[in-house]
Design a protein around this motif. Structure first.
Motif, PDB file in Angstrom:
ATOM      1  N   TRP A  62       0.824  -1.196   0.000  1.00 44.62           N
ATOM      2  CA  TRP A  62       0.000   0.000   0.000  1.00 44.62           C
ATOM      3  C   TRP A  62       0.867   1.258   0.000  1.00 44.62           C
ATOM      4  O   TRP A  62       0.511   2.267  -0.627  1.00 44.62           O
ATOM      5  CB  TRP A  62      -0.935   0.005   1.210  1.00 44.62           C
ATOM      6  N   ASP A  63       1.993   1.188   0.674  1.00 42.83           N
ATOM      7  CA  ASP A  63       2.932   2.310   0.674  1.00 42.83           C
ATOM      8  C   ASP A  63       3.410   2.590  -0.748  1.00 42.83           C
ATOM      9  O   ASP A  63       3.436   3.747  -1.201  1.00 42.83           O
ATOM     10  CB  ASP A  63       4.119   1.986   1.587  1.00 42.83           C
ATOM     11  N   ASP A  64       3.782   1.536  -1.474  1.00 37.13           N
ATOM     12  CA  ASP A  64       4.269   1.707  -2.851  1.00 37.13           C
ATOM     13  C   ASP A  64       3.182   2.257  -3.772  1.00 37.13           C
ATOM     14  O   ASP A  64       3.456   3.078  -4.647  1.00 37.13           O
ATOM     15  CB  ASP A  64       4.764   0.365  -3.396  1.00 37.13           C
ATOM     16  N   ARG A  65       1.957   1.828  -3.570  1.00 38.09           N
ATOM     17  CA  ARG A  65       0.857   2.338  -4.400  1.00 38.09           C
ATOM     18  C   ARG A  65       0.582   3.805  -4.097  1.00 38.09           C
ATOM     19  O   ARG A  65       0.428   4.620  -5.015  1.00 38.09           O
ATOM     20  CB  ARG A  65      -0.407   1.500  -4.157  1.00 38.09           C
ATOM     21  N   LEU A  66       0.516   4.130  -2.823  1.00 37.40           N
ATOM     22  CA  LEU A  66       0.246   5.514  -2.432  1.00 37.40           C
ATOM     23  C   LEU A  66       1.374   6.441  -2.878  1.00 37.40           C
ATOM     24  O   LEU A  66       1.140   7.613  -3.210  1.00 37.40           O
ATOM     25  CB  LEU A  66       0.065   5.593  -0.907  1.00 37.40           C
ATOM     26  N   ALA A  67       2.609   5.903  -2.893  1.00 40.52           N
ATOM     27  CA  ALA A  67       3.784   6.708  -3.240  1.00 40.52           C
ATOM     28  C   ALA A  67       3.788   7.156  -4.699  1.00 40.52           C
ATOM     29  O   ALA A  67       4.554   8.042  -5.074  1.00 40.52           O
ATOM     30  CB  ALA A  67       5.056   5.926  -2.934  1.00 40.52           C
ATOM     31  N   TYR A  68       2.936   6.570  -5.541  1.00 41.60           N
ATOM     32  CA  TYR A  68       2.830   7.047  -6.915  1.00 41.60           C
ATOM     33  C   TYR A  68       2.327   8.494  -6.957  1.00 41.60           C
ATOM     34  O   TYR A  68       2.637   9.247  -7.882  1.00 41.60           O
ATOM     35  CB  TYR A  68       1.882   6.157  -7.727  1.00 41.60           C
ATOM     36  N   LEU A  69       1.556   8.867  -5.937  1.00 40.90           N
ATOM     37  CA  LEU A  69       1.004  10.220  -5.898  1.00 40.90           C
ATOM     38  C   LEU A  69       1.512  11.052  -4.726  1.00 40.90           C
ATOM     39  O   LEU A  69       1.742  12.252  -4.865  1.00 40.90           O
ATOM     40  CB  LEU A  69      -0.536  10.157  -5.822  1.00 40.90           C
TER      41      LEU A  69
ATOM     42  N   GLU B  20      20.693  10.425   0.859  1.00 39.72           N
ATOM     43  CA  GLU B  20      19.281  10.100   1.096  1.00 39.72           C
ATOM     44  C   GLU B  20      18.512  11.328   1.583  1.00 39.72           C
ATOM     45  O   GLU B  20      17.354  11.530   1.201  1.00 39.72           O
ATOM     46  CB  GLU B  20      19.175   8.955   2.104  1.00 39.72           C
ATOM     47  N   THR B  21      19.169  12.148   2.405  1.00 39.23           N
ATOM     48  CA  THR B  21      18.518  13.380   2.882  1.00 39.23           C
ATOM     49  C   THR B  21      18.175  14.300   1.714  1.00 39.23           C
ATOM     50  O   THR B  21      17.169  15.004   1.756  1.00 39.23           O
ATOM     51  CB  THR B  21      19.449  14.135   3.857  1.00 39.23           C
ATOM     52  N   ASN B  22      19.008  14.279   0.681  1.00 36.42           N
ATOM     53  CA  ASN B  22      18.779  15.144  -0.481  1.00 36.42           C
ATOM     54  C   ASN B  22      17.870  14.486  -1.514  1.00 36.42           C
ATOM     55  O   ASN B  22      18.090  14.591  -2.719  1.00 36.42           O
ATOM     56  CB  ASN B  22      20.126  15.516  -1.122  1.00 36.42           C
ATOM     57  N   THR B  23      16.859  13.799  -1.023  1.00 33.49           N
ATOM     58  CA  THR B  23      15.837  13.203  -1.884  1.00 33.49           C
ATOM     59  C   THR B  23      14.475  13.407  -1.228  1.00 33.49           C
ATOM     60  O   THR B  23      14.381  13.828  -0.075  1.00 33.49           O
ATOM     61  CB  THR B  23      16.070  11.686  -2.090  1.00 33.49           C
ATOM     62  N   ASN B  24      13.425  13.104  -1.985  1.00 32.52           N
ATOM     63  CA  ASN B  24      12.048  13.148  -1.463  1.00 32.52           C
ATOM     64  C   ASN B  24      11.741  14.482  -0.772  1.00 32.52           C
ATOM     65  O   ASN B  24      11.353  14.537   0.386  1.00 32.52           O
ATOM     66  CB  ASN B  24      11.816  11.975  -0.501  1.00 32.52           C
ATOM     67  N   PHE B  25      11.909  15.563  -1.529  1.00 26.76           N
ATOM     68  CA  PHE B  25      11.721  16.905  -0.978  1.00 26.76           C
ATOM     69  C   PHE B  25      10.252  17.306  -0.867  1.00 26.76           C
ATOM     70  O   PHE B  25       9.931  18.272  -0.189  1.00 26.76           O
ATOM     71  CB  PHE B  25      12.441  17.944  -1.849  1.00 26.76           C
ATOM     72  N   GLY B  26       9.375  16.618  -1.561  1.00 24.57           N
ATOM     73  CA  GLY B  26       7.970  17.008  -1.563  1.00 24.57           C
ATOM     74  C   GLY B  26       7.342  16.904  -0.185  1.00 24.57           C
ATOM     75  O   GLY B  26       7.666  16.002   0.593  1.00 24.57           O
TER      76      GLY B  26
ATOM     77  N   TRP C  14       5.201  13.632  -7.268  1.00 22.27           N
ATOM     78  CA  TRP C  14       5.534  13.770  -8.687  1.00 22.27           C
ATOM     79  C   TRP C  14       6.601  14.819  -8.951  1.00 22.27           C
ATOM     80  O   TRP C  14       7.329  14.733  -9.933  1.00 22.27           O
ATOM     81  CB  TRP C  14       4.294  14.008  -9.544  1.00 22.27           C
ATOM     82  N   TRP C  15       6.757  15.834  -8.070  1.00 20.20           N
ATOM     83  CA  TRP C  15       7.839  16.808  -8.283  1.00 20.20           C
ATOM     84  C   TRP C  15       9.196  16.114  -8.161  1.00 20.20           C
ATOM     85  O   TRP C  15      10.118  16.385  -8.942  1.00 20.20           O
ATOM     86  CB  TRP C  15       7.752  17.959  -7.294  1.00 20.20           C
ATOM     87  N   ASP C  16       9.317  15.243  -7.162  1.00 19.95           N
ATOM     88  CA  ASP C  16      10.579  14.515  -6.991  1.00 19.95           C
ATOM     89  C   ASP C  16      10.858  13.610  -8.181  1.00 19.95           C
ATOM     90  O   ASP C  16      12.010  13.493  -8.624  1.00 19.95           O
ATOM     91  CB  ASP C  16      10.537  13.679  -5.706  1.00 19.95           C
ATOM     92  N   ARG C  17       9.819  12.984  -8.708  1.00 16.65           N
ATOM     93  CA  ARG C  17      10.007  12.125  -9.886  1.00 16.65           C
ATOM     94  C   ARG C  17      10.399  12.974 -11.096  1.00 16.65           C
ATOM     95  O   ARG C  17      11.292  12.611 -11.870  1.00 16.65           O
ATOM     96  CB  ARG C  17       8.722  11.350 -10.182  1.00 16.65           C
TER      97      ARG C  17
ATOM     98  N   ARG D 245      13.484   8.949  -4.288  1.00 21.64           N
ATOM     99  CA  ARG D 245      14.175   7.734  -3.844  1.00 21.64           C
ATOM    100  C   ARG D 245      13.155   6.839  -3.155  1.00 21.64           C
ATOM    101  O   ARG D 245      12.581   7.214  -2.134  1.00 21.64           O
ATOM    102  CB  ARG D 245      15.320   8.080  -2.894  1.00 21.64           C
ATOM    103  N   SER D 246      12.957   5.661  -3.700  1.00 20.97           N
ATOM    104  CA  SER D 246      11.923   4.765  -3.180  1.00 20.97           C
ATOM    105  C   SER D 246      12.408   3.899  -2.027  1.00 20.97           C
ATOM    106  O   SER D 246      11.595   3.423  -1.233  1.00 20.97           O
ATOM    107  CB  SER D 246      11.391   3.862  -4.299  1.00 20.97           C
ATOM    108  N   ARG D 247      13.729   3.681  -1.941  1.00 21.05           N
ATOM    109  CA  ARG D 247      14.272   2.838  -0.884  1.00 21.05           C
ATOM    110  C   ARG D 247      15.552   3.466  -0.335  1.00 21.05           C
ATOM    111  O   ARG D 247      16.333   4.062  -1.088  1.00 21.05           O
ATOM    112  CB  ARG D 247      14.599   1.425  -1.399  1.00 21.05           C
TER     113      ARG D 247
END
Length: 267
Positions: free
Chosen positions: A181-188, A205-211, A216-219, A225-227
């Motif tokens: 569910w985390d992976d599915r929700l992480a699409y948005l 790792e700190t310099n990722t997932n800024f949203g 989608w901005w990070d993508r 970073r998913s993992r």
């Protein structure tokens, strides 16, 4: 319009729900007593709120009203349907916050302010409220400038501010969704696990997932970073320079932190 009539009840409701969830199903155990951490984090919230009111008494709603009355902003130059203006305003304000966040990690003096947030030895609901007053003030000026530049409608600003608060509480909450569910929700959206990666002690790792809300901005801008290298259960969180001690959790230490020598170089 006083946004607090909307913002405060939503904030209190989301905070209560998230705090209850993490008390019931905590993802990780805090290395420091909850009272010590919460006291410092919540007192920092109060000082930040006071600083914001002192510097910008009219609030961002007042800025939007002023721009609207003066006919200032890009949206006042074109005949665009109201719903389009609303949607684009919220979207662009969120994009501005994404880039603001990246700048706070990139520019050394801004990182000194933002490091107060990252120096928390644990990530829970109150971490989403833990920002240095000077960071709050800088953020207000950035958001205010974007609002004036766009001529964003008052309602769009209210919706954005309410959503920003709610998402900050949500993605800092100390819970863990089932991985599928985390992976599915992480699409948005930025989930709790994704945001804990952002609070890793490792710069890559700190310099990722800024949203703060959507992922989608990070993508789009190659910062997703998913993992993490470590599992979510063993992820090293916080800043090595600020170990989990009562002194480092005090509001006085948090207020002084950007001006002390023991700050990390962030690359």
């Amino acid at each position: 319009m006083d946004a607090n009539f909307v913002r405060l009840p939503v904030f209190l409701a989301v905070f209560a729900i998230m705090a209850l969830l993490e008390a019931w199903l905590p993802a990780r155990q805090a290395p420091l007593n909850r009272w010590l951490r919460w006291r410092g984090n919540l007192l920092l919230l109060v000082t930040g709120a006071l600083a914001g009111r002192l510097v910008l008494p009219a609030t961002l709603i007042g800025v939007a009203l002023w721009a609207q009355d003066a006919g200032i902003g890009l949206f006042h130059l074109f005949d665009v349907p109201g719903w389009v203006v609303m949607a684009v305003s919220i979207l662009l304000l969120d994009l501005a916050i994404y880039w603001q966040h990246r700048l706070f990690h990139r520019i050394p003096w801004l990182w000194r302010l933002h490091q107060v947030h990252h120096a928390d030895s644990h990530v829970d609901t109150t971490t989403g409220l833990r920002f240095h007053p000077f960071e709050i003030v800088v953020s207000l000026f950035i958001k205010g400038s974007v609002i004036v530049l766009l001529g964003a409608p008052v309602l769009a600003v209210v919706i954005f501010e309410v959503a920003l608060n709610a998402f900050s509480l949500f993605n800092h909450t100390n819970i863990r969704l089932p991985q599928k569910w985390d992976d599915r929700l992480a699409y948005l959206f930025i989930t709790q696990r994704l945001h804990r990666i952002h609070h890793s002690q490792y710069a890559r790792e700190t310099n990722t997932n800024f949203g703060f809300s959507v992922s989608w901005w990070d993508r789009l801008f190659n910062s997703y970073r998913s993992r993490a290298q470590q599992t979510d259960e063993t992820l090293d969180i916080g800043q090595r320079e600020y170990p989990p001690t009562a002194d480092n959790a005090s509001v006085f230490r948090l207020l002084a932190m950007p001006f002390t020598r023991a700050h990390a170089k962030h690359r």
